[in-house]
Write a protein that holds these residues in place. Structure first.
Motif, short mmCIF file in Angstrom:
data_model
loop_
_atom_site.label_atom_id
_atom_site.label_comp_id
_atom_site.label_asym_id
_atom_site.label_seq_id
_atom_site.Cartn_x
_atom_site.Cartn_y
_atom_site.Cartn_z
N GLN A 270 0.83 -1.21 0.00
CA GLN A 270 0.00 0.00 0.00
C GLN A 270 0.86 1.26 0.00
O GLN A 270 0.53 2.25 -0.65
N LEU B 271 0.82 4.26 -2.77
CA LEU B 271 0.66 5.67 -2.44
C LEU B 271 1.85 6.50 -2.93
O LEU B 271 1.69 7.67 -3.28
N PRO C 205 1.55 6.12 -7.52
CA PRO C 205 0.24 5.57 -7.89
C PRO C 205 0.12 5.34 -9.39
O PRO C 205 0.86 5.94 -10.18
N ASP D 109 -8.71 4.57 5.22
CA ASP D 109 -8.92 5.21 3.92
C ASP D 109 -7.63 5.90 3.47
O ASP D 109 -6.73 6.14 4.27
N LYS D 110 -7.57 6.20 2.21
CA LYS D 110 -6.35 6.74 1.60
C LYS D 110 -5.91 8.04 2.25
O LYS D 110 -4.71 8.26 2.48
N THR D 111 -6.85 8.91 2.59
CA THR D 111 -6.52 10.19 3.23
C THR D 111 -5.83 9.97 4.57
O THR D 111 -4.83 10.62 4.88
N GLN E 175 -4.23 7.24 5.48
CA GLN E 175 -2.93 6.62 5.23
C GLN E 175 -1.89 7.67 4.88
O GLN E 175 -0.77 7.67 5.41
N LEU E 176 -2.26 8.60 3.99
CA LEU E 176 -1.32 9.66 3.59
C LEU E 176 -0.97 10.57 4.76
O LEU E 176 0.17 11.00 4.90
#
Length: 199
Positions: free
Chosen positions: A61, A65, A68, A123-125, A127-128
């Protein structure tokens, strides 16, 4: 990973921008390049040797990120996570291997504390945001973890841009850069370079 010839100097320069000169030099050492080539030759059916299933999923993952997919596949699609597992297992010391495992564990633990779920399930947000905290060595992440994470990021870039997709689709690829011009008169080239400065 890719069979095409890479410009080692440009690769070191680009990696140095991301992760520092010392780390970049270790990534493109002769043993590291030989190991990368071996991975490319044996990639089909390759299974991880260093990371467990959970840590490998976290690493995959992070690859997704970091680079991408766009109109070309991203780092996860070209199996950078397996490449990193291979490089760490074959080129790096046991202490460096453990440091990479510790980074994955710390990321997951922080996600469970902050997001109340594992890193992969967040969620991606989120994670970032978590990776940004790691980049800034903000609590719960230490400076040591941030430094070890730089090595992983460097391996992602190294793995991606030495993959066939990264080298031939993402970058501009010419089998013979500048083309081949045979029988060029010396008068059009001028004087050849020498080591006159040393005398």
């Amino acid at each position: 990973m890719c069979e095409t010839k890479m410009n080692r100097r440009d690769l070191i320069k680009n990696l140095a921008t991301i992760c520092g000169v010392a780390v970049a030099n270790s990534m493109v050492s002769i043993p590291a390049l030989a190991s990368a080539k071996a991975f490319g030759e044996k990639q089909s059916g390759k299974s991880p040797t260093l990371f467990s299933g959970d840590n490998l999923a976290i690493l995959r993952q992070i690859c997704a990120l970091t680079i991408p997919p766009t109109d070309t596949p991203g780092a996860a699609e070209v199996n950078c996570h397996l490449f990193i597992d291979h490089q760490l297992s074959t080129v790096y010391s046991s202490e460096q291997q453990q440091s990479a495992i510790n980074v994955m564990s710390a990321i997951n633990l922080a996600s469970e504390e902050i997001n109340k779920q594992s890193f992969v399930n967040a969620d991606k947000t989120s994670q970032l945001a978590l990776l940004s905290m790691l980049e800034a060595s903000k609590a719960p992440f230490s400076e040591t973890l941030r430094s070890d994470f730089k090595t992983i990021k460097g391996l992602i870039v190294f793995g991606y841009y030495t993959s066939q997709i990264g080298a031939t689709k993402e970058l501009t690829y010419l089998a013979v850069p500048g083309g081949f011009k045979g029988s060029v008169p010396l008068t059009t080239v001028g004087s050849a370079f020498s080591s006159k400065a040393y005398y």
